[in-house]
Design an enzyme around this catalytic site. Structure first.
Site, short mmCIF file in Angstrom:
data_model
loop_
_atom_site.label_atom_id
_atom_site.label_comp_id
_atom_site.label_asym_id
_atom_site.label_seq_id
_atom_site.Cartn_x
_atom_site.Cartn_y
_atom_site.Cartn_z
N LYS A 22 -17.71 20.37 12.54
CA LYS A 22 -18.53 21.60 12.53
C LYS A 22 -18.00 22.60 11.52
CE LYS A 22 -17.54 24.90 15.59
NZ LYS A 22 -17.29 26.30 15.18
N ASN A 23 -16.66 22.78 11.52
CA ASN A 23 -16.08 23.84 10.69
C ASN A 23 -16.02 23.47 9.22
OD1 ASN A 23 -15.94 25.43 12.90
ND2 ASN A 23 -13.74 25.13 13.24
N CYS A 117 -16.78 32.95 18.54
CA CYS A 117 -15.97 32.87 19.76
C CYS A 117 -15.16 34.16 19.96
CB CYS A 117 -15.01 31.69 19.67
SG CYS A 117 -15.87 30.14 19.87
N ARG A 122 -11.22 39.57 14.83
CA ARG A 122 -11.58 38.68 13.71
C ARG A 122 -12.20 39.52 12.58
NH1 ARG A 122 -14.49 33.41 16.02
NH2 ARG A 122 -13.58 32.44 14.15
N PRO A 123 -11.36 40.36 11.94
CA PRO A 123 -11.90 41.22 10.87
C PRO A 123 -12.32 40.40 9.64
CG PRO A 123 -9.51 41.36 10.96
CD PRO A 123 -9.92 40.52 12.14
N ASP A 125 -11.55 41.78 6.43
CA ASP A 125 -10.93 42.52 5.32
C ASP A 125 -10.46 41.61 4.20
OD1 ASP A 125 -9.18 41.66 7.34
OD2 ASP A 125 -7.59 42.99 6.68
N ASP A 306 -7.17 25.68 17.28
CA ASP A 306 -8.37 25.14 17.95
C ASP A 306 -8.04 24.01 18.92
OD1 ASP A 306 -10.72 25.56 15.18
OD2 ASP A 306 -9.77 26.96 16.56
N ILE A 328 -2.00 32.46 15.53
CA ILE A 328 -3.22 32.73 14.75
C ILE A 328 -4.10 33.73 15.49
CG2 ILE A 328 -5.20 31.67 13.59
CD1 ILE A 328 -2.60 30.46 12.60
N ARG A 398 -21.75 24.75 21.26
CA ARG A 398 -21.67 25.27 19.90
C ARG A 398 -20.92 24.29 18.99
NH1 ARG A 398 -19.63 31.23 19.63
NH2 ARG A 398 -19.96 30.61 17.47
C1 EPZ Z 1 -11.94 29.55 11.41
O1 EPZ Z 1 -12.14 30.89 11.85
C2 EPZ Z 1 -12.59 28.65 12.45
N1 EPZ Z 1 -14.01 28.96 12.55
C3 EPZ Z 1 -11.94 28.86 13.82
O2 EPZ Z 1 -12.48 27.87 14.69
C4 EPZ Z 1 -10.44 28.60 13.69
O3 EPZ Z 1 -9.83 28.92 14.92
C5 EPZ Z 1 -9.84 29.46 12.57
O4 EPZ Z 1 -10.55 29.23 11.34
C6 EPZ Z 1 -8.37 29.12 12.33
O5 EPZ Z 1 -8.26 27.77 11.98
C7 EPZ Z 1 -14.85 28.38 11.65
O6 EPZ Z 1 -14.43 27.62 10.79
C8 EPZ Z 1 -16.31 28.73 11.79
P1 EPZ Z 1 -9.17 32.69 9.94
P2 EPZ Z 1 -11.80 32.12 10.85
O7 EPZ Z 1 -9.83 33.58 8.95
O8 EPZ Z 1 -12.11 31.71 9.46
C9 EPZ Z 1 -7.00 36.88 10.51
C10 EPZ Z 1 -13.54 27.01 16.56
O9 EPZ Z 1 -13.10 26.94 17.74
N2 EPZ Z 1 -7.96 37.41 9.53
O10 EPZ Z 1 -8.44 31.47 9.45
O11 EPZ Z 1 -12.45 33.31 11.40
C11 EPZ Z 1 -7.64 36.45 11.82
O12 EPZ Z 1 -7.78 37.55 12.68
C12 EPZ Z 1 -13.34 28.28 15.77
O13 EPZ Z 1 -14.10 26.08 15.97
C13 EPZ Z 1 -7.85 38.73 9.13
O14 EPZ Z 1 -6.96 39.46 9.58
O15 EPZ Z 1 -10.23 32.23 11.04
C14 EPZ Z 1 -6.66 35.42 12.32
O16 EPZ Z 1 -5.58 36.06 12.96
C15 EPZ Z 1 -12.75 29.39 16.61
N3 EPZ Z 1 -8.74 39.22 8.21
C16 EPZ Z 1 -6.14 34.76 11.04
O17 EPZ Z 1 -6.44 35.68 9.98
C17 EPZ Z 1 -9.73 38.43 7.68
O18 EPZ Z 1 -10.51 38.92 6.82
C18 EPZ Z 1 -6.79 33.42 10.72
O19 EPZ Z 1 -8.19 33.59 10.83
C19 EPZ Z 1 -9.83 37.09 8.11
C20 EPZ Z 1 -8.93 36.60 9.04
#
Ligand code: EPZ
Length: 430
Positions: A22-23, A117, A122-123, A125, A306, A328, A398
């Site tokens: 999916k991802n 989720c 989940r900002p 920035d 995940d 994470i 989902r």
């Molecule tokens: C992706 O989310 C996945 N979702 C998530 O899977 C997965 O848990 C996550 O990556 C980590 O592997 C999809 O692919 C649709 P990140 P994403 O940006 O991209 C912080 C599932 O169960 N961050 O890697 O949103 C954030 O808060 C879902 O399939 C910022 O601070 O995750 C986190 O602490 C749930 N600012 C860390 O980085 C930003 O602009 C990693 O988040 C972006 C992220």
């Protein structure tokens, strides 16, 4: 309300064919926006998040044809930017990929701040930092994130303070058609980043370094269409592996890339579970007895966040006390309260769950707080004695195709009860 009913205690035996990830499918579908040509994507998991993103593209003027239960034809030639319907885009995190794709193709993008989720803050920035490095102006107005590159997009170096899958995806999407070369430093290394880069290169992009922490994107003038098959879902595979270890039995997951699952496999082995690794399959053999282990989630290739909820559930039955830390998403532990309803002994201290293993737990009414927590609820119910009722299963749907059928085929006493009255989102691309 739809629910899953499980009578726990049955060991699991058999084979599960793993579907597409999916991802990985979400970024690849969004990347189709970058070309006016037709793309055909195979091995797509037709889960609700995917259907939602396809519906968003269709509503924005893209032509979507469902070719089979796992293949979709997409043509975005007549798509207009900044037109994703809020009521759809607000339901999933994957809609944020339209920002990079539309900015890359049209020089402008605007999407409602995404949902997804509820696993903590989940900002976006880092995403905005990437777009601004390429010359776009970003703003958040009325709950929408907008980005505009009035003078076009120019390659630049982007350094992410923290590894982010989504921001890495969006940096790639926004830079493939930019003027000049972009270097993405501290990039995410997940297999879905590699999948996206391979797809885009098959469309004529020039991306190197995907899978490492430094990705180089040489801007090209345009992309053509292609046909591409999504990589297997390592989290779906890991979920069935951990379920087999928890409940006992012998389960083989096929159509997998074992290397993607090394962190999960090694933790199972460390716990004393028997794991046989083939070239495109992994077999887990268990008597439901294993040792406590400690886990700390990390970006790939570390232990995936995940898989944290599923493995934490398994550790509720380990011999000894385990500590599970999520680096994470520090607050990704709402499911622990559900597990304690069954008699599990676990508590949360900051971003760490302390789990003292017990021999057995009893059935309980369980709620799914998010996608992976939902899978964890199924695993808990499969191990617990008696009949458990799981609600909030739309969250499971989902990201998992036919999870009830797949577990039933392994010998689980599990069934899906649909509430014929509850309204559901009728996908326009069904
Ligand atoms: C992706 O989310 C996945 N979702 C998530 O899977 C997965 O848990 C996550 O990556 C980590 O592997 C999809 O692919 C649709 P990140 P994403 O940006 O991209 C912080 C599932 O169960 N961050 O890697 O949103 C954030 O808060 C879902 O399939 C910022 O601070 O995750 C986190 O602490 C749930 N600012 C860390 O980085 C930003 O602009 C990693 O988040 C972006 C992220």
């Amino acid at each position: 309300m739809d629910k899953i009913i499980v009578n726990g205690g049955n060991a699991l035996y058999g084979i599960v064919a793993i579907g597409g990830m999916k991802n990985s499918a979400l970024p690849v579908i969004a990347a189709c926006v970058l070309t006016k040509d037709t793309c055909i994507i195979d091995n797509i998991p037709m889960v609700s998040d995917i259907k939602l993103l396809l519906d968003i593209l269709a509503a924005s003027g893209a032509e979507i044809r469902i070719l089979s239960s796992t293949s979709v034809q997409i043509n975005c030639k007549h798509m207009t930017p900044c037109s994703s319907p809020d009521e759809l885009a607000s339901q999933l995190r994957g809609s944020s990929y339209l920002l990079g794709a539309e900015l890359g193709r049209f020089g402008e993008a605007r999407v409602i701040l995404p949902g997804g989720c509820s696993i903590g803050s989940r900002p976006l920035d880092f995403h905005m930092k990437a777009f601004e490095a390429l010359g776009a102006q970003c703003s958040i107005v009325n709950g929408h994130l907008g980005a505009e590159a009035i003078n076009g997009l120019r390659g630049n170096t982007i350094f992410f303070d923290k590894v982010s899958v989504g921001a890495t995806v969006n940096a790639i999407l926004a830079s493939v058609l930019a003027e000049g070369t972009t270097v993405i430093e501290n990039a995410a290394r997940e297999p879905h980043i590699v999948d996206l880069a391979v797809f885009l290169n098959a469309c004529g992009a020039s991306i190197t370094g995907a899978g490492t922490s430094v990705i180089k994107v040489k801007g090209v003038s345009e992309l053509h269409g292609c046909r591409y098959s999504i990589a297997p879902d390592m989290i779906e595979a890991g979920t069935y592996m951990v379920a087999a270890a928890t409940v006992g039995g012998r389960v083989t997951v096929t159509n997998v890339i074992p290397k993607h699952l090394e962190s999960v496999t090694s933790k199972l082995v460390e716990a004393g579970v028997n794991v046989i690794v083939g070239d495109n399959y992994i077999t887990v053999e268990s008597n439901g007895k294993y040792n406590a282990v400690n886990i700390a989630t990390q970006p790939y290739p570390g232990f995936p966040t995940d898989m944290q909820a599923q493995f934490s559930t398994m550790l509720c039955y380990a011999n000894g006390t385990s500590r599970v830390t999520d680096n994470i998403f520090p607050s990704r532990f709402k499911f622990i309260d559900e597990l304690t309803k069954t008699g599990a002994t676990a508590s949360v201290e900051s971003n760490t769950a302390v789990i003292k293993g017990v021999e057995r737990t009893g059935c309980a009414p369980l709620t799914c707080h998010d996608l992976r927590a939902g899978a964890a609820m199924v695993i808990a119910a499969l191990r617990s004695e008696g009949e458990s009722e799981i609600t909030g299963i739309d969250k499971i749907e989902r990201g998992y195709v036919d999870i009830v059928d797949k577990f039933a085929n392994l010998g689980a006493d599990i069934r899906l009860v649909r509430d014929m009255v509850a309204p559901t989102h009728i996908s326009a691309t069904n």
